[in-house]
Design an enzyme around this catalytic site. Structure first.
Site, PDB file in Angstrom:
ATOM      1  N   LYS A 107       3.973   0.650   2.830  1.00 33.29           N
ATOM      2  CA  LYS A 107       4.068   0.635   4.338  1.00 33.29           C
ATOM      3  C   LYS A 107       4.811   1.761   4.899  1.00 33.29           C
ATOM      4  CE  LYS A 107       1.621  -2.911   3.831  1.00 33.29           C
ATOM      5  NZ  LYS A 107       1.831  -4.294   3.882  1.00 33.29           N
TER       6      LYS A 107
HETATM    7  C1  LIG Z   1       1.385  -5.638   3.344  1.00 35.73           C
HETATM    8  C2  LIG Z   1       0.780  -6.550   4.283  1.00 35.73           C
HETATM    9  C3  LIG Z   1       0.996  -7.964   4.625  1.00 35.73           C
HETATM   10  C4  LIG Z   1       2.328  -8.668   3.779  1.00 35.73           C
HETATM   11  O1  LIG Z   1       3.411  -8.013   3.991  1.00 35.73           O
HETATM   12  P1  LIG Z   1       4.624  -8.514   2.863  1.00 35.73           P
HETATM   13  O2  LIG Z   1       5.957  -7.753   3.652  1.00 35.73           O
HETATM   14  O3  LIG Z   1       4.494  -7.768   1.551  1.00 35.73           O
HETATM   15  O4  LIG Z   1       4.886  -9.757   2.878  1.00 35.73           O
HETATM   16  C5  LIG Z   1       0.449  -8.766   5.468  1.00 35.73           C
HETATM   17  N1  LIG Z   1      -0.556  -8.361   6.230  1.00 35.73           N
HETATM   18  C6  LIG Z   1      -1.145  -7.204   5.854  1.00 35.73           C
HETATM   19  C7  LIG Z   1      -2.389  -6.871   6.735  1.00 35.73           C
HETATM   20  C8  LIG Z   1      -0.430  -6.298   5.007  1.00 35.73           C
HETATM   21  O5  LIG Z   1      -0.955  -4.963   4.732  1.00 35.73           O
END
Ligand SMILES: *Cc1c(COP(=O)(O)O)cnc(C)c1O
Length: 383
Positions: free
Chosen positions: A183
């Protein structure tokens, strides 16, 4: 051809980040504490929300949201199928039914019209997803939600630094961010629950730590208040101070990191404009600032005479990593078998699910790296 493998993502970790985590490790307090409180305060200030609650993941945040909103059997939650599986899994694990809204074929985001068509008397929540760093048109969505009196939780995992219609994502309503390593900023694993609803924040805060109504850390006792009692059974989704220390440093740099992503994306857009077999997403008009979380292209499989999977495989042979965001949730084994979902239900989602591919994009990439990717793409397509 590149001699060194280029991953599709890599976290931007500095010596300062490493020093900040080391400092926590040496401090004698490594779980939820002062660093977490600092990260929450700075995050709330950055996105402009009333309350920010740091968690172990965005997935945990979605679980807490569903729980706090009382979602359960007999309830429906509207969300796209073009999303990460976590939201849909949790809806099902809560005993509720996911209802999939189709997406705009070129932005991969739900429209308020598609959401509206999914509303029934059983609808209890809408979870729209900001995609790839671009923004949902929030004005129309919140109008729809207000008209039907249905709560909204924005999946903002891709949208740290994104602006929608002039406002920073996370600044209004309720939204969840992720700090997974791919992210825009990372804490190793982590998430942030943001809301302007004080009562909801108090509930989430309690549910995230055993339902005790306190954090793991109390300034006065320099630990957890031992006399705390369970107010309601809760989970264990708090963030550690090791993670928060990383988050504080990363957040301070997020605008610069996103700037770098935007510059690289611009180079991709220029260099790929003459390649007829691949076409990038279009940017939604609501996006007044793009966080460029991902650089997604679609492969024209007829013209390229190869499948998306073959395209990804051939790039890998040329030392270029790629990602797939996302394989439609309703076409995955469990959902097909248990919910009876099938091809034909969501044409725009399915068309993209078969053709999308995320090319490498991360702040420490160079323009030469982008040129290597484009050269490999052209080579695979035998230009
Ligand atoms: C990465 C992601 C999540 C989940 O995030 P985590 O921190 O890994 O639980 C949820 N929704 C989207 C669209 C994502 O890309």
């Amino acid at each position: 051809m590149r001699t060194e493998f280029l991953p599709f993502s890599r976290p931007a970790i500095t010596e300062g980040d490493i020093a900040a985590v080391s400092e926590v490790l040496r401090s004698g307090w490594i779980t939820t504490g002062e660093k977490t409180a600092q990260f929450e305060a700075r995050f709330a200030e950055y996105v402009g929300c009333a309350r920010a609650i740091a968690l172990g993941s965005a997935t945990g945040g979605m679980h807490l949201a569903l729980r706090a909103l009382g979602i359960g059997p007999g309830h429906e939650v509207i969300t796209p199928s073009m999303t990460w599986v976590s939201t849909v899994n949790l809806i099902v694990l809560c005993g509720a039914t996911p209802v999939f809204a189709d997406i705009d074929p070129d932005t991969l985001m739900v429209t308020s019209e598609a959401m509206e068509r999914c509303i029934s008397p059983r609808t209890r929540l809408m979870v729209p997803v900001h995609f790839a760093g671009a923004a949902l048109a929030l004005g129309a969505l919140y109008d729809l939600a207000a008209h039907h009196n249905i709560p909204v939780v924005e999946d903002a995992a891709h949208a740290l630094g994104t602006h929608s219609e002039g406002n920073r994502v996370g600044g209004q309503g309720t939204s969840i961010f992720s700090f997974h390593p791919i992210k825009n900023i990372t804490t190793g694993e982590g998430g942030m629950f943001c809301t302007d609803d004080e009562a909801l924040a108090a509930r989430i805060n309690r549910l995230k730590f055993h339902g005790l109504g306190v954090d793991a850390y109390d300034r006065k006792t320099q630990g957890r208040a031992p006399q705390a009692q369970v107010v309601e059974p809760g989970f264990k989704y708090n963030m550690t101070d090791m993670a928060a220390a990383l988050g504080v440093g990363q957040l301070a740099r997020v605008d610069g990191l996103n700037e770098k992503r935007a510059e690289l994306a611009e180079v991709y857009l220029q260099r790929l404009s003459g390649v007829d077999e691949v076409f990038p997403l279009s940017v939604s008009p609501a996006t007044t600032r793009h966080a460029w979380h991902l650089f997604v292209v679609r492969i024209d499989t007829d013209r390229a005479k190869m499948s998306r999977d073959a395209f990804m495989e051939r790039l890998k042979e040329r030392n270029i990593g790629t990602g797939l965001h996302f394989r439609a949730v309703h076409l995955q084994k469990y959902y097909r078998e248990v919910m009876g979902t099938e091809r034909g239900m969501l044409p725009h989602t399915e068309w993209n699910s078969d053709r999308i591919c995320s090319l490498p994009l991360f702040p420490d990439m160079t323009v030469e790296d982008v040129e290597d990717v484009v050269a490999a793409v052209k080579d695979v397509l035998s230009h």
